[in-house]
Design a protein around this motif. Structure first.
Motif, PDB file in Angstrom:
ATOM      1  N   ASN A  88       2.800   1.218  -4.270  1.00 31.61           N
ATOM      2  CA  ASN A  88       2.771  -0.467  -4.802  1.00 31.61           C
ATOM      3  C   ASN A  88       2.814  -0.785  -6.330  1.00 31.61           C
ATOM      4  OD1 ASN A  88       0.212  -0.368  -5.485  1.00 31.61           O
ATOM      5  ND2 ASN A  88      -0.363  -0.476  -3.359  1.00 31.61           N
ATOM      6  N   THR A  89       2.857  -1.565  -6.872  1.00 33.79           N
ATOM      7  CA  THR A  89       3.051  -2.095  -8.057  1.00 33.79           C
ATOM      8  C   THR A  89       1.663  -1.891  -8.722  1.00 33.79           C
ATOM      9  OG1 THR A  89       2.629  -4.319  -7.910  1.00 33.79           O
ATOM     10  CG2 THR A  89       5.090  -3.521  -7.871  1.00 33.79           C
ATOM     11  N   GLN A  90       0.744  -2.015  -8.277  1.00 33.38           N
ATOM     12  CA  GLN A  90      -0.791  -1.577  -8.582  1.00 33.38           C
ATOM     13  C   GLN A  90      -1.019  -0.111  -9.196  1.00 33.38           C
ATOM     14  OE1 GLN A  90      -0.674  -3.454  -5.819  1.00 33.38           O
ATOM     15  NE2 GLN A  90      -1.114  -5.582  -6.249  1.00 33.38           N
ATOM     16  N   GLU A  97      -1.171   3.182 -17.295  1.00 36.92           N
ATOM     17  CA  GLU A  97      -2.040   2.777 -18.170  1.00 36.92           C
ATOM     18  C   GLU A  97      -3.131   3.688 -18.417  1.00 36.92           C
ATOM     19  OE1 GLU A  97      -5.271  -0.961 -17.865  1.00 36.92           O
ATOM     20  OE2 GLU A  97      -2.907  -1.621 -17.831  1.00 36.92           O
ATOM     21  N   HIS A  98      -3.517   4.226 -17.042  1.00 38.61           N
ATOM     22  CA  HIS A  98      -4.905   5.056 -17.171  1.00 38.61           C
ATOM     23  C   HIS A  98      -4.582   6.481 -17.094  1.00 38.61           C
ATOM     24  CE1 HIS A  98      -7.754   1.923 -15.040  1.00 38.61           C
ATOM     25  NE2 HIS A  98      -6.959   1.430 -16.098  1.00 38.61           N
ATOM     26  N   ASN A  99      -3.548   7.183 -16.528  1.00 43.22           N
ATOM     27  CA  ASN A  99      -3.171   8.464 -16.577  1.00 43.22           C
ATOM     28  C   ASN A  99      -1.885   9.010 -17.365  1.00 43.22           C
ATOM     29  OD1 ASN A  99      -3.809   7.342 -13.440  1.00 43.22           O
ATOM     30  ND2 ASN A  99      -5.184   8.992 -14.382  1.00 43.22           N
ATOM     31  N   ASP A 112      10.060   0.267   1.474  1.00 45.24           N
ATOM     32  CA  ASP A 112      11.410  -0.178   1.339  1.00 45.24           C
ATOM     33  C   ASP A 112      12.003  -0.234  -0.199  1.00 45.24           C
ATOM     34  OD1 ASP A 112      11.292  -3.014  -0.118  1.00 45.24           O
ATOM     35  OD2 ASP A 112      10.254  -3.486   2.002  1.00 45.24           O
ATOM     36  N   VAL A 113      13.286  -0.138  -0.224  1.00 47.41           N
ATOM     37  CA  VAL A 113      13.753  -0.107  -1.484  1.00 47.41           C
ATOM     38  C   VAL A 113      13.768  -1.077  -2.524  1.00 47.41           C
ATOM     39  CG1 VAL A 113      16.186  -1.108  -1.095  1.00 47.41           C
ATOM     40  CG2 VAL A 113      16.046   0.954  -2.587  1.00 47.41           C
ATOM     41  N   GLU A 114      13.476  -2.400  -2.103  1.00 46.58           N
ATOM     42  CA  GLU A 114      13.161  -3.613  -2.847  1.00 46.58           C
ATOM     43  C   GLU A 114      11.749  -3.358  -3.397  1.00 46.58           C
ATOM     44  OE1 GLU A 114      15.323  -5.625  -3.862  1.00 46.58           O
ATOM     45  OE2 GLU A 114      16.593  -4.562  -2.744  1.00 46.58           O
ATOM     46  N   GLU A 115      10.784  -2.999  -2.763  1.00 43.52           N
ATOM     47  CA  GLU A 115       9.554  -2.557  -3.320  1.00 43.52           C
ATOM     48  C   GLU A 115       9.473  -1.268  -4.254  1.00 43.52           C
ATOM     49  OE1 GLU A 115       5.291  -3.054  -4.012  1.00 43.52           O
ATOM     50  OE2 GLU A 115       6.846  -4.172  -3.484  1.00 43.52           O
ATOM     51  N   ASN A 116      10.238  -0.369  -4.039  1.00 42.65           N
ATOM     52  CA  ASN A 116      10.607   0.733  -4.865  1.00 42.65           C
ATOM     53  C   ASN A 116      11.093   0.293  -6.323  1.00 42.65           C
ATOM     54  OD1 ASN A 116       9.070   2.894  -3.404  1.00 42.65           O
ATOM     55  ND2 ASN A 116      10.930   3.458  -2.384  1.00 42.65           N
ATOM     56  N   LYS A 117      11.986  -0.570  -6.043  1.00 43.08           N
ATOM     57  CA  LYS A 117      12.579  -1.205  -7.422  1.00 43.08           C
ATOM     58  C   LYS A 117      11.387  -1.818  -8.176  1.00 43.08           C
ATOM     59  CE  LYS A 117      17.217  -1.927  -5.817  1.00 43.08           C
ATOM     60  NZ  LYS A 117      18.322  -2.948  -5.142  1.00 43.08           N
ATOM     61  N   VAL A 122       7.692  -1.760 -12.975  1.00 41.58           N
ATOM     62  CA  VAL A 122       6.489  -1.834 -13.412  1.00 41.58           C
ATOM     63  C   VAL A 122       6.234  -0.429 -14.179  1.00 41.58           C
ATOM     64  CG1 VAL A 122       3.732  -1.863 -12.984  1.00 41.58           C
ATOM     65  CG2 VAL A 122       5.663  -3.463 -11.886  1.00 41.58           C
ATOM     66  N   PHE A 123       6.281   0.626 -13.616  1.00 38.17           N
ATOM     67  CA  PHE A 123       6.074   2.009 -14.009  1.00 38.17           C
ATOM     68  C   PHE A 123       6.837   2.163 -15.470  1.00 38.17           C
ATOM     69  CE2 PHE A 123       7.284   6.131 -14.792  1.00 38.17           C
ATOM     70  CZ  PHE A 123       6.072   7.157 -14.408  1.00 38.17           C
ATOM     71  N   LEU A 124       8.152   1.774 -15.436  1.00 40.69           N
ATOM     72  CA  LEU A 124       8.677   1.797 -16.526  1.00 40.69           C
ATOM     73  C   LEU A 124       8.583   0.727 -17.928  1.00 40.69           C
ATOM     74  CD1 LEU A 124      12.242   2.611 -15.024  1.00 40.69           C
ATOM     75  CD2 LEU A 124      10.545   4.320 -16.386  1.00 40.69           C
TER      76      LEU A 124
END
Length: 148
Positions: A88-90, A97-99, A112-117, A122-124
């Protein structure tokens, strides 16, 4: 920014969609395979991406398999890699942020692909927080050096 991406057969369909999504967003994408959804061994593809990230060829890596778990385990065997399975995005935000995670692993079967997008966005876009987290990341990386 260069993003290396790969999958196994279970993550192939999402890998294709996510690579195209990242290219649309302006990232240079190194698709390291596979080229079809024929059965493959995920450690082979995790290693390809991890070596590009550890070697400085790519800034970040993205790996997709059934759960993302096996890819994270395999990628973390390469020195210099901090691969995290984000569901998930969190998780995506906190692992950056932490690691100071440099590879995100994703589930092609349970997310699903939309959540992975959204996870990739967020990751990037999340910076490493440094501060109190910097010492912890240094300790994690020191674990790669065998004790005398």
């Amino acid at each position: 920014m260069i993003i290396s991406i790969a999958s196994d057969h279970a993550g192939f369909e999402q890998k294709q969609l996510l690579a195209a999504y990242l290219e649309e967003k302006g990232y240079e994408v190194h698709d390291l395979g596979p080229d079809s959804d024929d059965r493959v061994d995920y450690p082979d593809f995790a290693a390809k991406v991890a070596h590009e990230v550890a070697g400085g060829v790519a800034t970040y890596g993205v790996l997709v398999c059934g759960t993302g778990i096996g890819m994270a385990v395999a990628a973390n065997k390469i020195n210099g890699i901090r691969a995290v399975n984000a569901i998930n995005t969190q998780f995506a935000e906190l692992c950056r942020e932490h690691n100071d995670a440099n590879i995100v692993t994703l589930s092609g079967r349970f997310v699903d692909v939309e959540e992975n997008k959204r996870i990739l966005d967020v990751f990037l876009s999340t910076d490493f927080g440094g501060g109190r987290h910097a010492g912890r990341v240094e300790k994690i990386m020191a674990l790669e050096t065998p004790s005398a």
